[in-house]
Design a protein around this motif. Sequence first.
Motif, PDB file in Angstrom:
ATOM      1  N   PRO A 161       0.813  -1.225   0.000  1.00 58.16           N
ATOM      2  CA  PRO A 161       0.000   0.000   0.000  1.00 58.16           C
ATOM      3  C   PRO A 161       0.842   1.269   0.000  1.00 58.16           C
ATOM      4  N   SER A 162       1.876   1.308   0.832  1.00 58.39           N
ATOM      5  CA  SER A 162       2.696   2.513   0.909  1.00 58.39           C
ATOM      6  C   SER A 162       3.538   2.703  -0.350  1.00 58.39           C
ATOM      7  N   VAL A 163       4.010   1.611  -0.963  1.00 55.83           N
ATOM      8  CA  VAL A 163       4.772   1.722  -2.211  1.00 55.83           C
ATOM      9  C   VAL A 163       3.858   2.157  -3.352  1.00 55.83           C
ATOM     10  N   SER A 173       0.067  10.299  -0.986  1.00 54.13           N
ATOM     11  CA  SER A 173       1.370  10.130  -0.338  1.00 54.13           C
ATOM     12  C   SER A 173       1.677  11.317   0.562  1.00 54.13           C
ATOM     13  N   MET A 174       1.346  12.510   0.093  1.00 51.98           N
ATOM     14  CA  MET A 174       1.552  13.705   0.912  1.00 51.98           C
ATOM     15  C   MET A 174       0.638  13.697   2.129  1.00 51.98           C
ATOM     16  N   MET A 175      -0.618  13.328   1.933  1.00 53.69           N
ATOM     17  CA  MET A 175      -1.543  13.263   3.063  1.00 53.69           C
ATOM     18  C   MET A 175      -1.053  12.279   4.111  1.00 53.69           C
ATOM     19  N   GLN A 176      -0.534  11.139   3.679  1.00 50.72           N
ATOM     20  CA  GLN A 176      -0.027  10.152   4.619  1.00 50.72           C
ATOM     21  C   GLN A 176       1.149  10.707   5.422  1.00 50.72           C
ATOM     22  N   ALA A 177       2.022  11.468   4.781  1.00 51.09           N
ATOM     23  CA  ALA A 177       3.149  12.065   5.498  1.00 51.09           C
ATOM     24  C   ALA A 177       2.658  13.051   6.549  1.00 51.09           C
ATOM     25  N   TYR A 353      -8.441   5.305   0.503  1.00 50.68           N
ATOM     26  CA  TYR A 353      -8.992   6.075   1.609  1.00 50.68           C
ATOM     27  C   TYR A 353      -8.548   5.511   2.957  1.00 50.68           C
ATOM     28  N   LEU A 354      -8.024   4.288   2.955  1.00 48.07           N
ATOM     29  CA  LEU A 354      -7.566   3.641   4.181  1.00 48.07           C
ATOM     30  C   LEU A 354      -6.051   3.549   4.249  1.00 48.07           C
ATOM     31  N   ILE A 355      -5.354   4.290   3.397  1.00 48.24           N
ATOM     32  CA  ILE A 355      -3.921   4.094   3.252  1.00 48.24           C
ATOM     33  C   ILE A 355      -3.185   4.255   4.573  1.00 48.24           C
ATOM     34  N   SER A 356      -3.615   5.190   5.414  1.00 48.69           N
ATOM     35  CA  SER A 356      -2.893   5.422   6.660  1.00 48.69           C
ATOM     36  C   SER A 356      -3.183   4.365   7.716  1.00 48.69           C
TER      37      SER A 356
END
Length: 504
Positions: A161-163, A173-177, A353-356
């Motif tokens: 998921p993160s890759v 990716s920015m939102m997750q950071a 939508y669930l990446i984090s």
Amino acid sequence: MKRNFLPDGWQAQAGVVLLIAVAVGTILRFFRLGSRELSIDESLSWAESSGPRVADVLRTQHQLDSGKLPIYELAQHGWMQIFGESEAAMRALPALIGSLSIVLVFILGVELMLAVRGSPETSPAEPRSAKSPSKERVRYEEGGIYMVAAACALLFAVGLPSVEIARQARMYSMMQAWILAQVIFLVRAWRQGGLANYAGLTIFSAIAVATNFTATLVISAEVLWLIYLGFARTQSDEESGSAEPWMMGAALVAAMLLLLPFLAGLRYGVEGVQRGDYDWIKPPGRWEPLATFESGLGSWPFLLFALFAIVGGIRLWRSHKDVAALLILWIGLPPIVLFAGSYLVTPMLVTRYLISSFVPLFILTAIGVEALPARSYRAVAILAIVSLSILRVSSDLRPGDSRWRDACEIALTRAGSERRIGAFHEYYLVSYYIPAAERDSVQVVRVPLHGVEGEAPRVVVVSPTATPAQVAEIRRDYPLLVATFKNVIVLSRVPADTQNAPAG
């Protein structure tokens, strides 16, 4: 208190693991970054970010993707001004952010483990006794903090998921950071208090939600956790050295107040349900929340992640319920909210939508691996998870086709002297794959189902998302099949020999 970091100590070993995580994660995020064509969503990001001026970016972003602030689009705009707008260049910014996020996961792991085991700088002094741990044991425990955090970073670095999200020219990716930074300040505020930590919690909460409103799913889990902390504190007779939950709650409220001036834009995104912006999402099945994690990680990696995460969750719950509650709520509440919303409002349960929520799963997995009795067992377990994850990721790194580029090139040869090309769905993908040198002289228009003969373009590119009925209907106006590239269809209304087009 000054720590003694020995070159051959636990900290050095954890540093090696972290370096491996950053190196491997960066390779996975940048390898063959431009080998696949843009997706439909990436073409929207290109359209939002490619304006010549900042004002153009703001206007286009509001038209195409309202409901959030153009934080990512402005960053992508500046990036494209320097590095260009090729597929690889556009995806490099999220890939860079994804690589830096590996370090953020390590920092988060350290903060959580300090909360579990106690930090030498913050823990109150305890009287020495016969049962007090030896200096070597304390050093091992402290070093274990960094080893678990490094394992968290490694699992995040290779997790599909993160890759995957870091290889897409989108804002996730920015939102997750931002979310990782927000949770770091949440844990620090809980452990230590302090104005700087509360300010960081407020600022990064607001930025994360502004980047994409799905960040509210994580904040909702945090609010529920704060309620749990408050209730647990009222039931406990022991005085806690951690911050009051209401202070962290006040920091989150302050973040929402910062977003009040932009409420109209955020509300527009929520109103997208009524406009049908989410109609492309299918209704979830009964086990979809679990299946989302399984499909996100890959079948075989998921089994190991789930096994060790359960072990880690049980172990953590026994030793430190507060930290366990935070991680469990972070994993479980977002999919539950999306699942319930899918039936009450509109389907909205998708992996991105669930990446984090995968981050706490990686953390619990690392804790579960650490529970193994021998160091060799832990090494084998980590190696197995990492190997399976890399194998799963590698299957997505193969070069893709060039169907949109080929379709647009052949369409140009049939466009005639008017130099007009129709796009039936995916207007921005067609616009992107018109060669940059010819965009000023070529007009891309959205083709309705019933075009007017005098105004409609001579050729149209039809997306694979068109239904058979829609394709049949548009072929009434464009009966001639020019070419098909992996379900991307090029149709024409005028025979090729009557057009003044360059040879193809």
